[in-house]
Scaffold this motif. Structure first.
Motif, PDB file in Angstrom:
ATOM      1  N   TRP A   5      31.133   4.794  69.179  1.00 23.42           N
ATOM      2  CA  TRP A   5      30.691   4.241  70.453  1.00 23.42           C
ATOM      3  C   TRP A   5      30.773   2.727  70.463  1.00 23.42           C
ATOM      4  O   TRP A   5      30.777   2.086  69.419  1.00 23.42           O
ATOM      5  CB  TRP A   5      29.282   4.698  70.816  1.00 23.42           C
ATOM      6  N   TYR A   7      29.162  -0.504  73.106  1.00 23.07           N
ATOM      7  CA  TYR A   7      28.329  -0.849  74.256  1.00 23.07           C
ATOM      8  C   TYR A   7      28.709  -2.222  74.765  1.00 23.07           C
ATOM      9  O   TYR A   7      28.836  -3.176  73.985  1.00 23.07           O
ATOM     10  CB  TYR A   7      26.847  -0.846  73.873  1.00 23.07           C
ATOM     11  N   LEU A  16      28.513   2.307  78.039  1.00 22.10           N
ATOM     12  CA  LEU A  16      28.560   2.907  76.711  1.00 22.10           C
ATOM     13  C   LEU A  16      29.820   3.756  76.641  1.00 22.10           C
ATOM     14  O   LEU A  16      29.920   4.791  77.301  1.00 22.10           O
ATOM     15  CB  LEU A  16      27.316   3.770  76.461  1.00 22.10           C
ATOM     16  N   ALA A  33      22.805   5.933  69.794  1.00 27.99           N
ATOM     17  CA  ALA A  33      23.414   4.926  70.665  1.00 27.99           C
ATOM     18  C   ALA A  33      22.551   4.696  71.899  1.00 27.99           C
ATOM     19  O   ALA A  33      22.361   3.555  72.331  1.00 27.99           O
ATOM     20  CB  ALA A  33      24.821   5.355  71.068  1.00 27.99           C
ATOM     21  N   VAL A  37      20.925   1.240  73.157  1.00 29.00           N
ATOM     22  CA  VAL A  37      21.098   0.740  74.523  1.00 29.00           C
ATOM     23  C   VAL A  37      19.739   0.480  75.177  1.00 29.00           C
ATOM     24  O   VAL A  37      19.548  -0.543  75.838  1.00 29.00           O
ATOM     25  CB  VAL A  37      21.930   1.742  75.351  1.00 29.00           C
ATOM     26  N   VAL A  47      28.260   6.018  80.997  1.00 31.01           N
ATOM     27  CA  VAL A  47      28.853   6.526  79.764  1.00 31.01           C
ATOM     28  C   VAL A  47      30.319   6.846  80.063  1.00 31.01           C
ATOM     29  O   VAL A  47      30.627   7.758  80.837  1.00 31.01           O
ATOM     30  CB  VAL A  47      28.110   7.779  79.243  1.00 31.01           C
ATOM     31  N   ARG A 124      28.842  -1.810  68.482  1.00 36.24           N
ATOM     32  CA  ARG A 124      29.716  -0.651  68.330  1.00 36.24           C
ATOM     33  C   ARG A 124      29.590  -0.105  66.927  1.00 36.24           C
ATOM     34  O   ARG A 124      29.094  -0.787  66.019  1.00 36.24           O
ATOM     35  CB  ARG A 124      31.158  -0.998  68.637  1.00 36.24           C
TER      36      ARG A 124
END
Length: 130
Positions: A5, A7, A16, A33, A37, A47, A124
């Motif tokens: 992931w 962000y 995200l 994650a 966030v 997302v 990330r």
């Protein structure tokens, strides 16, 4: 197999982005994650699922749980480009989740054309594709 992931914070929302497969292993990483966030951003969370190869029931449940967690902080969850191999079927207790057909539509809904230029990459996973 799990997810990676990244962000990126925008002016009024966060993005995200996910890559990989959102299954039972990925669900735990996704939940982490979302916690990351929540601790660092404000506003709605989009997302971006463009980089997902698919998702399982466990992955879908992680998404609905994320919507609940965000709602508890007066934030919303939106999805962009859900995997073609299934649609999200939230239970009756899940808050409304806006689904955009692709990332461009999600960004347009927030008045942002490209977060690569307007936002900043805030975090990330180490395996995020470059």
């Amino acid at each position: 197999m799990t997810i990676e992931w990244q962000y990126t914070s925008g002016e009024d929302f966060g993005l995200l982005s996910l890559a990989g497969y959102l299954g039972s292993e990925g669900a735990h990483r996704f939940s982490g994650a979302i916690g990351w966030v929540l601790a660092r951003g404000t506003g709605p969370v989009v997302v971006d699922m463009t980089g997902l190869r698919g998702w399982s029931i466990e992955g879908q449940l992680a998404v609905t749980e994320a919507a609940r967690r965000l709602m508890a902080h007066d934030r919303t969850l939106e999805l962009a480009a859900i995997p073609a191999d299934g649609s999200l079927v939230p239970d009756g207790e899940c808050p409304l989740i806006t689904v955009h057909c692709d990332l461009a539509a999600a960004l347009a809904a927030h008045g942002a054309s490209d977060l690569a230029d307007d936002g900043r990459q805030d975090g990330r996973t180490s395996g995020w594709p470059t």
